[in-house]
Design an enzyme around this catalytic site. Structure first.
Site, mmCIF file in Angstrom:
data_model
loop_
_atom_site.group_PDB
_atom_site.id
_atom_site.type_symbol
_atom_site.label_atom_id
_atom_site.label_comp_id
_atom_site.label_asym_id
_atom_site.label_seq_id
_atom_site.Cartn_x
_atom_site.Cartn_y
_atom_site.Cartn_z
ATOM 1 N N HIS A 85 56.542 -47.839 82.223
ATOM 2 C CA HIS A 85 56.158 -47.007 81.075
ATOM 3 C C HIS A 85 57.099 -47.280 79.908
ATOM 4 C CE1 HIS A 85 53.624 -43.701 83.249
ATOM 5 N NE2 HIS A 85 53.258 -44.931 83.558
ATOM 6 N N TYR A 214 54.466 -34.332 77.993
ATOM 7 C CA TYR A 214 55.158 -33.052 78.179
ATOM 8 C C TYR A 214 54.679 -32.130 77.054
ATOM 9 C CZ TYR A 214 58.607 -35.569 81.128
ATOM 10 O OH TYR A 214 59.235 -36.303 82.105
ATOM 11 N N PRO A 306 63.038 -29.999 86.966
ATOM 12 C CA PRO A 306 62.342 -31.304 86.943
ATOM 13 C C PRO A 306 62.051 -31.853 85.549
ATOM 14 C CG PRO A 306 60.861 -29.552 87.646
ATOM 15 C CD PRO A 306 62.204 -28.934 87.547
ATOM 16 N N LYS A 310 65.124 -36.083 86.374
ATOM 17 C CA LYS A 310 66.457 -36.617 86.648
ATOM 18 C C LYS A 310 66.915 -36.470 88.104
ATOM 19 C CE LYS A 310 67.501 -38.334 82.727
ATOM 20 N NZ LYS A 310 66.729 -39.554 82.752
ATOM 21 N N TYR A 404 66.484 -40.137 78.356
ATOM 22 C CA TYR A 404 65.351 -40.219 79.282
ATOM 23 C C TYR A 404 65.446 -41.475 80.142
ATOM 24 C CZ TYR A 404 60.583 -39.390 80.940
ATOM 25 O OH TYR A 404 59.487 -39.125 81.731
HETATM 26 C C1 PHB Z 1 56.128 -36.092 88.412
HETATM 27 O O1 PHB Z 1 55.386 -37.061 88.239
HETATM 28 O O2 PHB Z 1 56.041 -35.401 89.428
HETATM 29 C C2 PHB Z 1 57.107 -35.761 87.350
HETATM 30 C C3 PHB Z 1 57.296 -36.635 86.290
HETATM 31 C C4 PHB Z 1 58.183 -36.333 85.288
HETATM 32 C C5 PHB Z 1 58.901 -35.154 85.344
HETATM 33 C C6 PHB Z 1 58.751 -34.294 86.416
HETATM 34 C C7 PHB Z 1 57.847 -34.598 87.429
HETATM 35 O O3 PHB Z 1 59.767 -34.846 84.349
#
Ligand code: PHB
Ligand code: APR
Length: 413
Positions: A85, A214, A306, A310, A404
């Protein structure tokens, strides 16, 4: 009869260099890397391998972890099936901001590959190397960890076992025994529990977009993520009082659509869930991360919310640090090298903790009366302004992107 009983109660003694408590991603990756350097290790795991693989966790791997998997010789499937990505989106009250992490960081990207798959690859590699793992072990206890002769006892298949070793790696997650082995007056625990959880849904539907999104909305946070071109993972922020049974699949999809930017909501493909669960959000750090010859690794020492993915990546940087220091001890005879573990590991852990905490503060809706010592309305205004600034300035986006993709691992001289 008496003689037979006496014999079966006698512990079977095994010797190894490093005893690893916990066969999650931290323990498995550490074991694999150490064995590549000829450092013998044994894993003791409380549950079965299938149970470990049943846990659904995040799936964004920083470059540091990708490189470590290559070094461990377990990157083949990830390279075929994982997706690189170059960026992600942030939805801000319906408006989309693209965070082009590759451009913003001068070329860094992340790998989208589920933690379950990483774990599966590591388990298969361990089995292929003939390394020992004691699954379904009970009464695991750590002894004499501040001496040069630590040992681990446990029961496996009714047989009492004792592993005598040089070092113990506590990779047994947040609820494990390793951290509890450090006397309470010798450790400091930092904790922030957030007043909401994430309801996650996994489905065999094509992801709504090629990259993650997000979303901050008046209705709370949402995240659109994925596992593959045909498997999606979505999350919505929910009150801690909600139960997973309160949420039908239909109710989840409807709420997610309300939180996604309109164009995404329109093209969202829904379908039956194959997993649905609620996870609480917590920031937690235990200092120090070592006690004598016991080293805490991954979730045993720290937890992040989450937001920003990280958790696994911090576990990986712990593993990288410990593995390099132990290699120095065994291959270069630098017996004092492991003493530096906690200090080095904690520097990067706090970076990840701060970033996850910061993103969580900005992107969620805090609906308690008082947040961070101020009224909710005041906190909301601060966080709106914070996000406004970072999203609307190139330098602000750089700050988001740089962290990130992950801070570089410290060189171990
Ligand atoms: C996930 O794909 O489960 C996932 C991805 C990014 C995040 C948290 C969870 O920040
Ligand atoms: N004895 C042996 N094993 C134990 C014990 C015990 N007393 N207690 C727990 N375990 C095992 C658990 O069953 C689990 O398989 O330790 C393992 C710990 O695995 P994880 O909880 O996945 O932690 P870790 O390996 O550090 O993984 C990194 O970071 O944020 C997260 O999602 C991320 O789970 C990932 C983690």
């Amino acid at each position: 009869m008496q003689l037979a009983e006496a014999q079966s109660n006698k512990p079977q003694i095994i010797k190894t260099h490093v005893a690893i408590i916990g066969g999650g991603p931290s323990g498995l990756l550490l074991g694999q890397l150490l064995s590549k350097k000829g450092i013998d290790n044994i894993i003791v795991e409380r549950v079965s391998g299938e149970y470990v693989l049943g846990r659904i966790r995040a799936g964004i791997l920083e470059q540091g972890l990708v490189s470590l998997l290559e070094e461990a010789g377990v990157s083949e499937r990830m390279k075929c099936e994982g997706q690189v990505h170059n960026g992600f989106d942030i939805g801000y009250y319906g408006k989309k901001f693209h965070i082009d992490i590759k451009a913003l960081t001068g070329g860094s990207t992340v790998m989208c590959y589920g933690q379950t798959e990483v774990t599966r690859d590591l388990m298969e590699a361990r089995a292929a190397s003939g390394l020992t793992t004691y699954y379904e072990s009970s009464d695991v206890a750590l002894h004499e960890v501040t001496t040069d002769t630590p040992y681990v006892t446990f029961t496996n298949n009714g047989q009492q076992m004792r592993i005598e070793c040089d070092y113990i790696a506590g990779c047994d997650g947040f609820h494990g025994v390793s951290r509890q082995t450090i006397p309470e007056d010798k450790r400091t625990e930092h904790e922030r529990v957030y007043p909401f959880g994430w309801l996650g849904l996994l489905s065999d539907t094509p992801p709504v977009a090629d990259e993650l999104i997000y979303c901050k909305t008046e209705r709370g946070f949402a995240l659109a993520s994925m596992r593959s071109p045909t498997r999606s993972r979505y999350y919505i922020q929910v009150p801690l009082s909600d139960k997973v049974e309160d949420w039908s699949d239909e109710a989840f999809w409807e709420e997610l659509k309300r939180r996604l930017p309109e164009d995404y909501a329109k093209r969202l493909v829904t379908g039956p869930s194959i997993e649905k669960s609620i996870a609480p959000l917590r920031s937690f750090v235990c200092e120090p991360m070592q006690w004598g010859n016991l080293f805490l690794v991954g979730d045993a020492a720290h937890i992040v919310p989450p937001t920003g993915a990280k958790g696994l990546n911090l576990a990986a940087s712990d593993v990288a640090t410990l593995y390099r220091l132990l290699t120095k001890a065994y291959q270069e005879g630098d017996k004092r090298a492991p003493e530096r573990y906690s200090e080095i590991a904690l520097r990067r852990v706090w970076h990840g903790e701060r970033y996850s905490w910061w993103l969580s503060n900005m992107l969620h809706d805090f609906d308690e009366g008082q947040v961070g010592g101020m009224e909710k309305a005041t906190f909301d205004s601060f966080m709106r302004s914070e996000l406004d600034f970072y999203l609307n300035h190139y330098e602000g986006q750089q700050v988001i992107a740089r962290q990130y993709v992950g801070m570089p691992y410290e060189d171990i001289a």
